[in-house]
Motif scaffolding. Sequence first.
Motif, short mmCIF file in Angstrom:
data_model
loop_
_atom_site.label_atom_id
_atom_site.label_comp_id
_atom_site.label_asym_id
_atom_site.label_seq_id
_atom_site.Cartn_x
_atom_site.Cartn_y
_atom_site.Cartn_z
N LEU A 144 0.83 -1.21 0.00
CA LEU A 144 0.00 0.00 0.00
C LEU A 144 0.86 1.26 0.00
O LEU A 144 0.53 2.25 -0.66
CB LEU A 144 -0.93 -0.01 1.22
CG LEU A 144 -2.12 -0.97 1.14
CD1 LEU A 144 -2.85 -1.03 2.48
CD2 LEU A 144 -3.09 -0.55 0.03
N THR A 189 0.91 4.09 -3.02
CA THR A 189 0.76 5.53 -2.79
C THR A 189 1.83 6.30 -3.55
O THR A 189 1.54 7.34 -4.18
CB THR A 189 0.86 5.83 -1.29
OG1 THR A 189 -0.19 5.15 -0.60
CG2 THR A 189 0.73 7.33 -1.03
N GLN A 191 -5.74 -1.12 -4.39
CA GLN A 191 -5.77 -0.56 -3.03
C GLN A 191 -7.00 -1.03 -2.25
O GLN A 191 -6.90 -1.41 -1.09
CB GLN A 191 -5.77 0.97 -3.10
CG GLN A 191 -4.40 1.59 -3.33
CD GLN A 191 -4.48 3.10 -3.34
OE1 GLN A 191 -5.44 3.69 -3.85
NE2 GLN A 191 -3.47 3.73 -2.78
N ASN A 203 -6.99 -3.25 1.13
CA ASN A 203 -7.62 -2.73 2.35
C ASN A 203 -8.72 -3.64 2.86
O ASN A 203 -8.90 -3.80 4.08
CB ASN A 203 -8.17 -1.32 2.10
CG ASN A 203 -7.08 -0.26 2.14
OD1 ASN A 203 -6.24 -0.25 3.04
ND2 ASN A 203 -7.08 0.63 1.16
#
Length: 233
Positions: free
Chosen positions: A120, A124, A155, A159
């Motif tokens: 992650l 980003t 993503q 998550n």
Amino acid sequence: RVQTIISMRHRAKKHEYDNVFRDLVYYAECGTRLTWMTKQRKSGNAPLLRCMNHFHNAEECRHNHFVYYEDLYAEVLARIKALSGQIDSGKLLKQLEKQRLKRAKKDKLASERTKIHKRLEALTKVIKRLYEDYASDMVSMKDYQLLLKEYNREQKKLNDRLTVIGTRLNGTKDRESVEKLKAVLDEYFDRDVLTPTLLVKLIERIEVGHIVKNGVNHEQEITIYYRFIGEAE
């Protein structure tokens, strides 16, 4: 456990003391259950719990080990009072959660969670660079939107997986264990008295080490393994 309680209630007494620790106390060195007996002192007969394995198998059990009943009683009572206070203050639950997280570091789920966090973080940075390339006209709007959609989809998937892992590693079991301990203490603990029923319902096992001289002091390690949670700090 029920049969043990019944046995404690109806077993014939061989002395004037009530041994509330019957069948619960073991010697830490060899794992043998301690035997009740008395020792002659100036103040009279003193009850104690002794490991007889030393006299039968000195190679396996090297120390002549015993613990005075009154000392053990006072220590266990103090520990249970402290445990009750830790439950009321919420400290015990925090300790259990901390211990669980330590164990979870070795778990595959925890390892997977670490990898997801790293990915992650990388995503980003990738999305940030993608926007910079788009702003510099190095990437077309169509490619930018297509790649951004792909990264956002990844993503979300990661998550969602983190949520599942977090649910599996949460403290639900810890809270349930603390609630069970509290229920036993609320029903059977009189704050100043230990009873066989309380101890059988609360404690799996008590391990006592041999006496060690430390200068002028004598130290003896006592470890209590509670039901539902095991050893408490």
